[in-house]
Each structure stands twice: as C-alpha cells, then as structure tokens.
Scaffold this motif. Structure first.
Motif, PDB file in Angstrom:
ATOM      1  N   GLU A  61     129.400  24.194  67.737  1.00  0.00           N
ATOM      2  CA  GLU A  61     128.597  24.308  67.866  1.00  0.00           C
ATOM      3  C   GLU A  61     128.139  25.408  68.881  1.00  0.00           C
ATOM      4  OE1 GLU A  61     129.621  21.845  71.853  1.00  0.00           O
ATOM      5  OE2 GLU A  61     129.828  19.897  70.575  1.00  0.00           O
ATOM      6  N   GLN A  62     129.056  26.584  68.455  1.00  0.00           N
ATOM      7  CA  GLN A  62     128.095  27.801  69.189  1.00  0.00           C
ATOM      8  C   GLN A  62     127.239  29.036  68.131  1.00  0.00           C
ATOM      9  OE1 GLN A  62     132.764  29.708  69.786  1.00  0.00           O
ATOM     10  NE2 GLN A  62     132.574  28.585  71.958  1.00  0.00           N
ATOM     11  N   ALA A  63     128.081  28.044  66.719  1.00  0.00           N
ATOM     12  CA  ALA A  63     127.531  28.251  65.582  1.00  0.00           C
ATOM     13  C   ALA A  63     126.092  27.656  65.507  1.00  0.00           C
ATOM     14  CB  ALA A  63     128.212  27.913  63.963  1.00  0.00           C
ATOM     15  N   GLU A  64     125.387  26.551  65.993  1.00  0.00           N
ATOM     16  CA  GLU A  64     124.592  26.141  65.742  1.00  0.00           C
ATOM     17  C   GLU A  64     123.939  26.289  66.750  1.00  0.00           C
ATOM     18  OE1 GLU A  64     121.403  24.283  64.503  1.00  0.00           O
ATOM     19  OE2 GLU A  64     123.348  24.214  63.389  1.00  0.00           O
ATOM     20  N   ALA A  65     123.976  27.583  67.879  1.00  0.00           N
ATOM     21  CA  ALA A  65     123.711  27.713  68.613  1.00  0.00           C
ATOM     22  C   ALA A  65     123.001  28.946  68.021  1.00  0.00           C
ATOM     23  CB  ALA A  65     124.575  27.681  69.964  1.00  0.00           C
ATOM     24  N   ILE A  66     124.159  30.181  68.298  1.00  0.00           N
ATOM     25  CA  ILE A  66     123.921  31.215  67.304  1.00  0.00           C
ATOM     26  C   ILE A  66     122.429  31.152  66.660  1.00  0.00           C
ATOM     27  CG2 ILE A  66     124.236  33.095  66.018  1.00  0.00           C
ATOM     28  CD1 ILE A  66     127.257  32.871  67.184  1.00  0.00           C
ATOM     29  N   ARG A  67     122.652  29.914  65.189  1.00  0.00           N
ATOM     30  CA  ARG A  67     121.541  29.941  64.177  1.00  0.00           C
ATOM     31  C   ARG A  67     120.062  30.018  65.622  1.00  0.00           C
ATOM     32  NH1 ARG A  67     124.000  25.292  60.918  1.00  0.00           N
ATOM     33  NH2 ARG A  67     125.983  27.363  61.142  1.00  0.00           N
ATOM     34  N   LYS A  68     120.249  28.648  66.171  1.00  0.00           N
ATOM     35  CA  LYS A  68     118.917  28.476  66.673  1.00  0.00           C
ATOM     36  C   LYS A  68     118.764  30.136  67.864  1.00  0.00           C
ATOM     37  CE  LYS A  68     119.785  23.371  68.022  1.00  0.00           C
ATOM     38  NZ  LYS A  68     119.668  22.430  68.628  1.00  0.00           N
ATOM     39  N   LYS A  69     119.373  30.898  68.213  1.00  0.00           N
ATOM     40  CA  LYS A  69     118.671  31.825  68.838  1.00  0.00           C
ATOM     41  C   LYS A  69     117.795  32.836  67.896  1.00  0.00           C
ATOM     42  CE  LYS A  69     120.876  33.789  72.643  1.00  0.00           C
ATOM     43  NZ  LYS A  69     122.311  34.742  73.267  1.00  0.00           N
ATOM     44  N   GLU A  70     119.092  33.113  66.804  1.00  0.00           N
ATOM     45  CA  GLU A  70     118.601  33.832  65.691  1.00  0.00           C
ATOM     46  C   GLU A  70     117.175  33.565  65.274  1.00  0.00           C
ATOM     47  OE1 GLU A  70     119.627  36.754  65.176  1.00  0.00           O
ATOM     48  OE2 GLU A  70     121.107  36.528  66.272  1.00  0.00           O
ATOM     49  N   LYS A  87     114.884  34.471  68.008  1.00  0.00           N
ATOM     50  CA  LYS A  87     114.059  35.752  67.806  1.00  0.00           C
ATOM     51  C   LYS A  87     113.130  35.979  66.725  1.00  0.00           C
ATOM     52  CE  LYS A  87     118.695  37.716  69.968  1.00  0.00           C
ATOM     53  NZ  LYS A  87     119.849  38.294  69.934  1.00  0.00           N
TER      54      LYS A  87
END
Length: 87
Positions: free
Chosen positions: A10-19, A22
C-alpha cells in the motif's frame, strides 16, 4: 500475504501515485513557460525591427511601442495571476 507485506504494498502504491501526480504538475507548467518564452522572443524581434526602422527613417513609432509593451505586461500579469490562484 501477511499484514506487514500488505502495508508495504500500500505504501509503495501511494508513492507511485504521488510520483505520477508530480509528473503531471510539471507538464502543466510547461505551457505557461512556453508562452513566456514566446512573448520574450517576440519582444526581441520587435525591438530589432523598431531599431532598424529608426535607423532607416529617423523616427520611431512611439504609440506602437507603448501599445506592444502594454500588451506584453498585461499578458505577464494574467499569467502571474493564473499561477497565483492555482497555487
């Protein structure tokens, strides 16, 4: 799959969405930068033409010069207000 692994995914998916968001934001600003560069290039060409006309004729089109620079300042003001309101 354990709870820890689910949290990590879930954290990895959240980071991908944030990138991804951007990269979209960077693309939005490129159009405005293109307009600014275009206006500056137009003003440089305009200044060169006016200087050439002044050299050839000995007179300057002062009303035209004032009008062109007023439009350029207005354009930059509008772009600045758009950028300020969108954040």
């Amino acid at each position: 799959m354990t709870e820890e692994e689910k949290k990590i995914l879930e954290q990895a998916e959240a980071i991908r969405k944030k990138e991804a968001s951007k990269s979209k934001q960077k693309k939005k600003g490129s159009f405005m930068k293109g307009i600014i560069v275009g206006v500056f290039l137009f003003l440089l060409v305009f200044i060169g033409v006016v200087l050439w006309l002044f050299y050839k004729t000995g007179s300057e089109p002062s009303t035209l010069i004032a009008s062109v620079f007023a439009v350029a300042v207005g354009e930059f003001s509008i772009l600045g207000s758009i950028k300020k309101t969108k954040g």
